[in-house]
Design a protein around this motif. Structure first.
Motif, PDB file in Angstrom:
ATOM      1  N   ASP A   1       0.827  -1.208   0.000  1.00 43.33           N
ATOM      2  CA  ASP A   1       0.000   0.000   0.000  1.00 43.33           C
ATOM      3  C   ASP A   1       0.864   1.261   0.000  1.00 43.33           C
ATOM      4  O   ASP A   1       0.427   2.323   0.429  1.00 43.33           O
ATOM      5  N   LEU A   2       2.093   1.157  -0.488  1.00 38.62           N
ATOM      6  CA  LEU A   2       2.950   2.342  -0.587  1.00 38.62           C
ATOM      7  C   LEU A   2       2.417   3.275  -1.669  1.00 38.62           C
ATOM      8  O   LEU A   2       1.878   2.818  -2.678  1.00 38.62           O
ATOM      9  N   PRO A   3       2.557   4.589  -1.458  1.00 31.70           N
ATOM     10  CA  PRO A   3       2.054   5.533  -2.466  1.00 31.70           C
ATOM     11  C   PRO A   3       2.827   5.443  -3.781  1.00 31.70           C
ATOM     12  O   PRO A   3       4.024   5.151  -3.789  1.00 31.70           O
ATOM     13  N   GLU A   4       2.111   5.681  -4.867  1.00 32.07           N
ATOM     14  CA  GLU A   4       2.728   5.611  -6.197  1.00 32.07           C
ATOM     15  C   GLU A   4       2.546   6.933  -6.945  1.00 32.07           C
ATOM     16  O   GLU A   4       1.472   7.529  -6.923  1.00 32.07           O
ATOM     17  N   TYR A   5       3.602   7.355  -7.609  1.00 30.54           N
ATOM     18  CA  TYR A   5       3.599   8.559  -8.441  1.00 30.54           C
ATOM     19  C   TYR A   5       3.924   8.107  -9.855  1.00 30.54           C
ATOM     20  O   TYR A   5       5.010   7.566 -10.095  1.00 30.54           O
ATOM     21  N   ALA A   6       2.984   8.306 -10.752  1.00 30.77           N
ATOM     22  CA  ALA A   6       3.144   7.706 -12.085  1.00 30.77           C
ATOM     23  C   ALA A   6       3.323   8.777 -13.151  1.00 30.77           C
ATOM     24  O   ALA A   6       2.789   9.891 -13.038  1.00 30.77           O
ATOM     25  N   PHE A   7       4.075   8.422 -14.176  1.00 34.80           N
ATOM     26  CA  PHE A   7       4.342   9.329 -15.289  1.00 34.80           C
ATOM     27  C   PHE A   7       3.645   8.842 -16.551  1.00 34.80           C
ATOM     28  O   PHE A   7       3.780   7.690 -16.957  1.00 34.80           O
ATOM     29  N   ILE A   8       2.925   9.767 -17.158  1.00 37.65           N
ATOM     30  CA  ILE A   8       2.152   9.428 -18.351  1.00 37.65           C
ATOM     31  C   ILE A   8       2.314  10.549 -19.376  1.00 37.65           C
ATOM     32  O   ILE A   8       2.670  11.668 -19.028  1.00 37.65           O
ATOM     33  N   GLY A   9       2.029  10.242 -20.626  1.00 34.48           N
ATOM     34  CA  GLY A   9       2.121  11.263 -21.674  1.00 34.48           C
ATOM     35  C   GLY A   9       2.376  10.584 -23.005  1.00 34.48           C
ATOM     36  O   GLY A   9       2.535   9.362 -23.063  1.00 34.48           O
ATOM     37  N   ARG A  10       2.431  11.396 -24.044  1.00 27.98           N
ATOM     38  CA  ARG A  10       2.638  10.825 -25.371  1.00 27.98           C
ATOM     39  C   ARG A  10       3.986  10.107 -25.452  1.00 27.98           C
ATOM     40  O   ARG A  10       4.932  10.442 -24.752  1.00 27.98           O
ATOM     41  N   SER A  11       4.065   9.139 -26.342  1.00 25.37           N
ATOM     42  CA  SER A  11       5.316   8.427 -26.559  1.00 25.37           C
ATOM     43  C   SER A  11       6.409   9.415 -26.893  1.00 25.37           C
ATOM     44  O   SER A  11       6.186  10.352 -27.668  1.00 25.37           O
ATOM     45  N   ASN A  12       7.581   9.201 -26.281  1.00 30.60           N
ATOM     46  CA  ASN A  12       8.760  10.020 -26.596  1.00 30.60           C
ATOM     47  C   ASN A  12       8.785  11.376 -25.868  1.00 30.60           C
ATOM     48  O   ASN A  12       9.693  12.168 -26.095  1.00 30.60           O
ATOM     49  N   VAL A  13       7.821  11.619 -25.005  1.00 24.97           N
ATOM     50  CA  VAL A  13       7.779  12.936 -24.340  1.00 24.97           C
ATOM     51  C   VAL A  13       8.874  13.060 -23.268  1.00 24.97           C
ATOM     52  O   VAL A  13       9.248  14.164 -22.865  1.00 24.97           O
ATOM     53  N   GLY A  14       9.366  11.891 -22.797  1.00 24.12           N
ATOM     54  CA  GLY A  14      10.469  11.930 -21.829  1.00 24.12           C
ATOM     55  C   GLY A  14      10.151  11.375 -20.447  1.00 24.12           C
ATOM     56  O   GLY A  14      10.785  11.740 -19.463  1.00 24.12           O
ATOM     57  N   LYS A  15       9.182  10.448 -20.370  1.00 20.55           N
ATOM     58  CA  LYS A  15       8.774   9.872 -19.075  1.00 20.55           C
ATOM     59  C   LYS A  15       9.911   9.084 -18.425  1.00 20.55           C
ATOM     60  O   LYS A  15      10.241   9.283 -17.252  1.00 20.55           O
ATOM     61  N   SER A  16      10.478   8.164 -19.193  1.00 19.32           N
ATOM     62  CA  SER A  16      11.532   7.307 -18.634  1.00 19.32           C
ATOM     63  C   SER A  16      12.769   8.140 -18.300  1.00 19.32           C
ATOM     64  O   SER A  16      13.409   7.929 -17.261  1.00 19.32           O
ATOM     65  N   SER A  17      13.091   9.095 -19.149  1.00 20.71           N
ATOM     66  CA  SER A  17      14.243   9.975 -18.886  1.00 20.71           C
ATOM     67  C   SER A  17      14.049  10.751 -17.594  1.00 20.71           C
ATOM     68  O   SER A  17      14.999  10.981 -16.846  1.00 20.71           O
ATOM     69  N   LEU A  18      12.826  11.172 -17.328  1.00 23.90           N
ATOM     70  CA  LEU A  18      12.549  11.939 -16.112  1.00 23.90           C
ATOM     71  C   LEU A  18      12.776  11.068 -14.873  1.00 23.90           C
ATOM     72  O   LEU A  18      13.309  11.537 -13.863  1.00 23.90           O
ATOM     73  N   ILE A  19      12.388   9.816 -14.951  1.00 28.71           N
ATOM     74  CA  ILE A  19      12.613   8.896 -13.827  1.00 28.71           C
ATOM     75  C   ILE A  19      14.109   8.750 -13.575  1.00 28.71           C
ATOM     76  O   ILE A  19      14.586   8.804 -12.444  1.00 28.71           O
ATOM     77  N   ASN A  20      14.875   8.636 -14.637  1.00 28.45           N
ATOM     78  CA  ASN A  20      16.326   8.511 -14.493  1.00 28.45           C
ATOM     79  C   ASN A  20      16.938   9.787 -13.924  1.00 28.45           C
ATOM     80  O   ASN A  20      17.851   9.732 -13.095  1.00 28.45           O
TER      81      ASN A  20
END
Ligand code: GTP
Ligand code: MG
Length: 197
Positions: A22-41
């Motif tokens: 039950d830990l809180p989750e912060y999720a990243f969404i958006g169009r492909s290639n917008v930079g979601k994975s890069s932001l996590i890194n």
């Protein structure tokens, strides 16, 4: 807040197979290639934690990263990438819908939009859908390093004006660059604030 540990936990194609905590989750969404994975890194200071690619459609699964053993960052597949084919698009749309609507641990959804572009219909529709469903969200403008500060400011202002036509109250927003680490502390502080409340 600082991130002291970040570990990849699981990738999966079914929202009902996400971690059973039950830990809180912060999720990243958006169009492909917008930079979601890069932001996590960028946020975690681990350039290879989430897989990134110059070609859209890299992330196809729901990816959970455990941060400071206390909360999760969640990398979601991008929406709106038609080259994937209709079946894949539908599958990804279902996955996103299921995660966003059903995942009770989802505490805030960060909607990423490219700071260089004028408001895109697909993002505005997505944001409207979040509103209709009462989903807590914030906007993250990405790739600010790719243009002048003045141009980013002008684009952000235009975006907020567009949202104002739809919303009485504007959502929180952040201007970021994963390349330059812009907006990192602001985002982490925002997450900390929610975690505390
Ligand atoms: P999908 O998983 O395909 O939906 O994409 P994504 O939203 O996860 O995008 P990803 O992080 O893979 O980044 C896509 C491309 O944009 C990569 O080539 C990144 O290097 C680049 N990129 C992402 N963020 C930034 C940024 O802040 N500045 C610059 N200059 N490039 C960026
Ligand atoms: Mg990705």
């Amino acid at each position: 807040m600082e991130i002291t540990s970040a570990e990849f936990i699981i990738s999966n194609s079914r929202a009902d197979m996400c971690p059973k905590t039950d830990l809180p989750e912060y999720a990243f969404i958006g169009r492909s290639n917008v930079g979601k994975s890069s932001l996590i890194n960028m946020l975690t200071n681990q350039p290879k934690l989430a897989m990134t690619s110059a070609t859209p459609g890299k992330t196809l699964l729901i990816n959970h990263f455990l941060i400071n053993k206390e909360w999760y960052l969640v990398d979601l597949p991008g929406y709106g990438y038609a080259q994937r084919g209709k079946k894949m698009m539908e599958k990804i749309q279902k996955l996103i819908e299921y995660y966003v609507l059903e995942r009770e641990q989802m505490t805030c959804l960060f909607v990423l939009v490219d700071s260089r572009l004028e408001p895109q219909k697909i993002d505005l529709e997505f944001i409207e859908w979040l509103g209709e469903n009462g989903i807590p969200f914030a906007i993250v403008f990405t790739k600010a390093d790719k243009q002048s500060v003045g141009k980013t400011k002008a684009n952000v202002t235009r975006y907020l004006e567009t949202l104002r036509q739809q919303w009485e109250e504007l959502p929180p927003y952040f201007v970021t660059s994963s390349e330059k680490k812009t907006g990192r502390q602001e985002l982490l502080d925002y997450i900390e604030e929610i975690n505390r409340s």
